[in-house]
Design an enzyme around this catalytic site. Structure first.
Site, PDB file in Angstrom:
ATOM      1  N   HIS B 124       0.875  -1.183   0.000  1.00  0.00           N
ATOM      2  CA  HIS B 124       0.000   0.000   0.000  1.00  0.00           C
ATOM      3  C   HIS B 124       0.911   1.232   0.000  1.00  0.00           C
ATOM      4  CE1 HIS B 124      -2.802   2.974   1.717  1.00  0.00           C
ATOM      5  NE2 HIS B 124      -3.795   2.143   1.471  1.00  0.00           N
ATOM      6  N   ASP B 200       2.873  -4.531   7.820  1.00  0.00           N
ATOM      7  CA  ASP B 200       1.635  -3.778   7.637  1.00  0.00           C
ATOM      8  C   ASP B 200       0.495  -4.709   8.058  1.00  0.00           C
ATOM      9  OD1 ASP B 200      -0.710  -2.612   6.777  1.00  0.00           O
ATOM     10  OD2 ASP B 200       0.032  -2.084   4.788  1.00  0.00           O
ATOM     11  N   GLN B 203      -4.794  -5.102   7.247  1.00  0.00           N
ATOM     12  CA  GLN B 203      -5.773  -6.165   6.960  1.00  0.00           C
ATOM     13  C   GLN B 203      -5.572  -7.352   7.894  1.00  0.00           C
ATOM     14  OE1 GLN B 203      -8.104  -5.449   4.721  1.00  0.00           O
ATOM     15  NE2 GLN B 203      -7.109  -3.609   3.951  1.00  0.00           N
ATOM     16  N   LYS B 226     -10.500  -0.368  10.374  1.00  0.00           N
ATOM     17  CA  LYS B 226     -10.633  -1.561   9.548  1.00  0.00           C
ATOM     18  C   LYS B 226     -10.997  -2.767  10.411  1.00  0.00           C
ATOM     19  CE  LYS B 226      -7.379  -0.259   5.852  1.00  0.00           C
ATOM     20  NZ  LYS B 226      -8.230   0.686   5.170  1.00  0.00           N
ATOM     21  N   CYS B 368      -4.683   2.332  -3.672  1.00  0.00           N
ATOM     22  CA  CYS B 368      -3.437   2.856  -3.091  1.00  0.00           C
ATOM     23  C   CYS B 368      -2.295   1.855  -3.232  1.00  0.00           C
ATOM     24  CB  CYS B 368      -3.619   3.251  -1.623  1.00  0.00           C
ATOM     25  SG  CYS B 368      -4.764   4.599  -1.417  1.00  0.00           S
TER      26      CYS B 368
END
Lengths: 150, 410
Positions: B124, B200, B203, B226, B368
């Site tokens: 991202h 990251d 998610q 999220k 993104c």
């Protein structure tokens, strides 16, 4: 689904599936400019050949959604063989139709826009206005480059 | 697969609304998740009863606000099994700020013309741009793991890329492809050559049970919105020894030990990374979201989303056969509930527009991740992504709407 039918009128789908004036012109003598919608990746290149003050030929290449591609095609059909001042006039009218230019004045006479009026439904979908205006802004870029040679 | 998740839907107020006269079918959880009533009520309760600035005050409501804020930090630490507890968790305004904190807080001290870091082609922009900005200042090298034709990270040259690098930062789950990356394996190989490992988790933490110690990583970035929490708050977890290698990235109130006209001394603990009044109500909401997810059990929620993903992958194969391409792993093997679609001859924006009229919320665009789009020769995809509140009947509506979109533009 009234809204959707307003957006995707038959004329728009026809121009999307069978775009008019598709292709390139050799530069020079033609002039060209490239336009992008950075947020959605739409891209058009507009090629114009001028004969004096007349747009004697126009070709467009690009990729993008039905609205951006149909608008390119409709625009090319509207200005081909016309003068640059006619094209600027249509650009101004189109911007008012898309509510980009909301200065008070005469209401847009939709009839004089011909097939381009099919894009009127786009204003109900604000996220798509930038798709409809992309080709026009790119044409503006081509013509203004010509008007002020480097 | 365990549990009946149909009652979960009644916890989400937004699912009761209609759009364009249709039932709302929300398939954009990878962008942001819907909010349970308990999260909204927790934040309302905070503003109605406990609102005060945190820290340093001596009156009752300020003590309550501080306890709630610090309690949220502890809940987050426990949610990801942080070995060092709450002290290893720093609040940010979201995953993006979390990466900026690591890039500028850690990178500025450790990177220079002779150093290198490793990123991947599937990141991202939040895990690319902060490093690019820092590279402009410091001139270090950025190396990239590439993505294979079957949508996996190509680890064949990982050891080569790690050689001489000081940090690797990569996503746990691709927000475009749905690919679940082998975090523990990459971390192990990076640590074998002394390379710091940042993940990251935007998610990953939202959709899978995460145990940072078991993964063997040094830091993870994630955001509340999220994972059924509010917007405006996120966190970084990092190991104590990694925090010790970091400098404050933002200056201001709350992050200091002392200030005079000669200068300042940063706070000795991790408060030095939290300048200014923090998002207190959002922290309360973040904690409520974690309680909510735990109440359903993360492993059970993942199993539910896996079941939906497998069903969707199976049924999408029958839509516009030969022209609808799934940009991501075709089966549930090492993949999550993020499904990117490319329908030959129909632009993603047009598909999304038609789906909207069916009440279906999906996302068209580059998500993104422009370098990843370029890797597959695409400018955009339509992305369908699941949350705990989705059901098989949402897939019914999706399939019908996609079929209608295809018929319209074909």
């Amino acid at each position: 689904m009234d809204g959707l039918d307003d957006l995707y009128k038959d004329i728009i789908l026809d121009h999307y599936r069978s775009p008019r004036n598709r292709g390139e012109l050799p530069v020079p003598p033609a002039m060209s400019a490239e336009g992008f919608n950075p947020l959605c990746g739409d891209q058009v290149t507009v090629y114009v050949t001028l004969d004096g003050d007349t747009i004697s030929d126009i070709k467009i290449t690009g990729t993008g959604c039905s609205i951006s591609q149909a608008s390119s095609s409709l625009m090319s059909a509207a200005v081909k063989g016309k003068t640059t001042s006619f094209a600027y006039d249509r650009l101004a009218v189109f911007k008012r139709l898309m509510t980009i230019d909301d200065t008070p004045g005469e209401p847009v006479n939709v009839r004089e826009l011909g097939e381009m009026a099919a894009l009127q439904g786009v204003v109900q979908f604000p996220a798509r206005i930038k798709c409809a205006i992309l080709a026009w802004n790119t044409l503006d870029q081509v013509l203004s480059t010509h008007a002020s040679p480097q | 697969m365990s549990g009946d998740f149909s009652s979960l839907r009644s916890d989400i107020p937004q699912l009761t609304r209609e759009v364009h006269g249709r039932r709302l079918v929300y398939l954009d959880s990878a962008a942001t998740s819907l909010t349970p009533r308990s999260v909204i009520e927790a934040m309302d309760q905070y503003y109605e009863r406990h609102h005060s600035n945190v820290h340093r005050a001596v009156y009752l409501t300020a003590e309550e606000a501080t306890a709630a804020f610090e309690g949220a930090r502890a809940d987050i630490a426990s949610f990801i099994s942080a070995p060092g507890g709450a002290e290893e968790v720093v609040f940010t305004h979201g995953t993006t700020e979390s990466f900026n904190l690591i890039a500028h807080g850690w990178g500025a001290r450790h990177l220079g013309p002779d150093s290198a870091i490793v990123l991947t082609e599937m990141e991202h922009h939040a895990n690319l741009v902060p490093w690019f900005q820092l590279r402009e200042r410091l001139g270090f090298e950025i190396r990239f793991l590439t993505v294979t034709d079957d949508f996996r990270l190509d680890l064949s040259n990982l050891d080569e890329l790690l050689h001489g690098a000081s940090l690797i930062s990569f996503t746990g789950i691709s927000n475009v492809l749905g690919t679940v990356n082998p975090v523990a394996e990459i971390a192990k190989r990076a640590h074998a050559v002394g390379v710091r490992v940042v993940v990251d988790g935007a998610q990953l933490v939202a959709h899978h049970p995460v145990d940072v110690e078991a993964l063997g990583i040094d830091a993870i970035c994630f955001g509340a919105h999220k994972m059924m929490g509010p917007t405006g708050i996120g966190a970084v977890w990092a190991k104590r020894d990694m925090w010790a290698e970091m400098d404050p990235f933002m200056g201001g109130g709350a992050m200091i030990a002392d200030v005079s006209l000669d200068g300042y001394v940063p706070a000795p603990d991790n408060r030095r990374f939290e300048a200014g009044t923090p998002p207190i109500a959002e922290a309360v909401g973040f904690a409520a979201a974690i309680r909510y997810l735990r109440g359903w059990d993360m492993a059970a929620l993942q199993a539910h989303e896996d079941t939906l993903t497998a069903e969707a992958l199976r049924r999408l194969a029958d839509v516009a056969p030969g022209r609808l391409r799934i940009i991501g792993p075709p089966t549930l093997d090492q993949r999550a509930g993020v499904i990117s679609l490319d329908l030959d001859g129909v632009h993603p924006h047009d598909i999304a527009q038609v789906l909207d009229q069916h009440g279906v919320c999906v996302r068209p665009g580059h998500h993104c991740a422009k370098p990843l789009m370029k890797r597959f020769g695409l400018s955009a995809t339509v992305r369908v992504s699941f949350g705990p509140y989705n059901t098989s009947s949402d897939i019914d509506v999706l399939i019908d709407a996609l079929t209608a979109a295809d018929a319209m533009f074909r």
